[in-house]
Design a protein around this motif. Structure first.
Motif, PDB file in Angstrom:
ATOM      1  N   ALA A   7       0.837  -1.207   0.000  1.00 49.98           N
ATOM      2  CA  ALA A   7       0.000   0.000   0.000  1.00 49.98           C
ATOM      3  C   ALA A   7       0.870   1.254   0.000  1.00 49.98           C
ATOM      4  N   GLU A   8       1.894   1.278   0.821  1.00 50.96           N
ATOM      5  CA  GLU A   8       2.812   2.431   0.861  1.00 50.96           C
ATOM      6  C   GLU A   8       3.534   2.606  -0.469  1.00 50.96           C
ATOM      7  N   ASP A   9       3.941   1.503  -1.091  1.00 51.65           N
ATOM      8  CA  ASP A   9       4.595   1.575  -2.405  1.00 51.65           C
ATOM      9  C   ASP A   9       3.644   2.159  -3.444  1.00 51.65           C
ATOM     10  N   ALA A  10       2.372   1.745  -3.383  1.00 50.76           N
ATOM     11  CA  ALA A  10       1.369   2.283  -4.308  1.00 50.76           C
ATOM     12  C   ALA A  10       1.208   3.784  -4.091  1.00 50.76           C
ATOM     13  N   MET A  15       2.064   9.395  -5.859  1.00 48.48           N
ATOM     14  CA  MET A  15       2.492  10.741  -5.469  1.00 48.48           C
ATOM     15  C   MET A  15       3.660  11.258  -6.296  1.00 48.48           C
ATOM     16  N   LYS A  16       4.519  10.388  -6.785  1.00 45.37           N
ATOM     17  CA  LYS A  16       5.649  10.883  -7.575  1.00 45.37           C
ATOM     18  C   LYS A  16       5.174  11.530  -8.878  1.00 45.37           C
ATOM     19  N   HIS A  17       3.974  11.198  -9.319  1.00 46.78           N
ATOM     20  CA  HIS A  17       3.427  11.783 -10.547  1.00 46.78           C
ATOM     21  C   HIS A  17       2.725  13.118 -10.290  1.00 46.78           C
ATOM     22  N   THR A  18       2.592  13.492  -9.021  1.00 52.22           N
ATOM     23  CA  THR A  18       1.941  14.769  -8.713  1.00 52.22           C
ATOM     24  C   THR A  18       2.947  15.891  -8.526  1.00 52.22           C
ATOM     25  N   PRO A  21       4.447  16.743  -2.106  1.00 47.43           N
ATOM     26  CA  PRO A  21       4.800  15.849  -0.999  1.00 47.43           C
ATOM     27  C   PRO A  21       3.558  15.123  -0.484  1.00 47.43           C
ATOM     28  N   THR A  22       3.771  13.974   0.095  1.00 44.28           N
ATOM     29  CA  THR A  22       2.674  13.249   0.731  1.00 44.28           C
ATOM     30  C   THR A  22       2.441  13.872   2.093  1.00 44.28           C
ATOM     31  N   TYR A  44      -5.780  11.684   6.550  1.00 46.86           N
ATOM     32  CA  TYR A  44      -5.636  10.233   6.416  1.00 46.86           C
ATOM     33  C   TYR A  44      -6.314   9.746   5.148  1.00 46.86           C
ATOM     34  N   ILE A  45      -5.781   8.685   4.613  1.00 48.76           N
ATOM     35  CA  ILE A  45      -6.509   7.875   3.648  1.00 48.76           C
ATOM     36  C   ILE A  45      -6.678   6.530   4.319  1.00 48.76           C
ATOM     37  N   LEU A  46      -7.930   6.173   4.539  1.00 51.01           N
ATOM     38  CA  LEU A  46      -8.277   4.910   5.172  1.00 51.01           C
ATOM     39  C   LEU A  46      -8.665   3.930   4.081  1.00 51.01           C
ATOM     40  N   TYR A  47      -8.224   2.699   4.207  1.00 50.91           N
ATOM     41  CA  TYR A  47      -8.580   1.708   3.188  1.00 50.91           C
ATOM     42  C   TYR A  47      -8.811   0.351   3.820  1.00 50.91           C
ATOM     43  N   ASN A  48      -9.708  -0.396   3.231  1.00 54.10           N
ATOM     44  CA  ASN A  48     -10.007  -1.758   3.641  1.00 54.10           C
ATOM     45  C   ASN A  48      -9.091  -2.686   2.857  1.00 54.10           C
TER      46      ASN A  48
END
Length: 182
Positions: A7-10, A15-18, A21-22, A44-48
């Motif tokens: 998830a962090e890699d994704a 973000m590198k395309h924006t 900074p995150t 936050y971004i929350l995800y299941n």
């Protein structure tokens, strides 16, 4: 995502395309799918985790789950989470457009950019979300914007076939074009 590391890699990949900074945290949580939120003045971004893995497996594409994550990132980067308002369909369209833009930058073709929305979007508009075909049009517009300098030919609507597979007719400034979703 199979793991927090995936998830962090994704997130880093998106973000590198924006060029920005995150400035939020990605957290696996007990949510239905994914959400952008602010809690205690932190973003936050929350995800299941199960849902995101299901999307990846069902779409048979890494871009399925990336489109959902980029949509939620779009809410933060567009300032939607800072607004004092309930869900508004036009905000989801902005986040969908951002998702299409980012996925194009990441190398997704048009079908890959739209596949998660095709499978999980609602056919009818609700009080919180536009219809699937309107949302796909926003994704396609973002995708086109990332790849083309000509922004005059924006897509108004995508007309879906009666099944989850087949060709889509796209109305682009009175010129019919077709894309295929597998």
């Amino acid at each position: 995502f199979k793991s927090d590391v995936e998830a962090e890699d994704a997130l880093k990949s998106i973000m590198k395309h924006t060029g920005l900074p995150t400035n939020f945290f990605l957290v696996a949580a007990d949510v239905d799918n994914a959400a952008a939120a602010i809690y205690d003045n932190k973003r936050y971004i929350l995800y299941n985790q199960r849902f995101m893995e299901e999307v990846k497996n069902k779409t048979k594409s890494k871009f399925g789950s990336l489109s959902i994550l980029s949509h939620e990132i779009g809410h933060h980067l567009s300032g939607h989470t800072l607004l004092d308002a309930d869900a508004r369909p036009n905000l989801d369209l902005e986040a969908d457009r951002f998702s299409g833009f980012i996925l194009a930058k990441m190398g997704a073709n048009i079908e890959e950019a739209c596949i998660a929305m095709e499978m999980y979007g609602g056919d009818k508009e609700s009080s919180t979300h536009p219809s699937k075909r309107t949302r796909i049009a926003a994704i396609v517009n973002g995708w086109k914007e990332a790849l083309e300098d000509n922004k005059e030919n924006t897509i108004k609507e995508v007309v879906s076939p009666s099944t989850n597979q087949g060709q889509y007719v796209i109305d682009v400034a009175s010129e019919a074009k077709y894309i295929t979703i597998r």
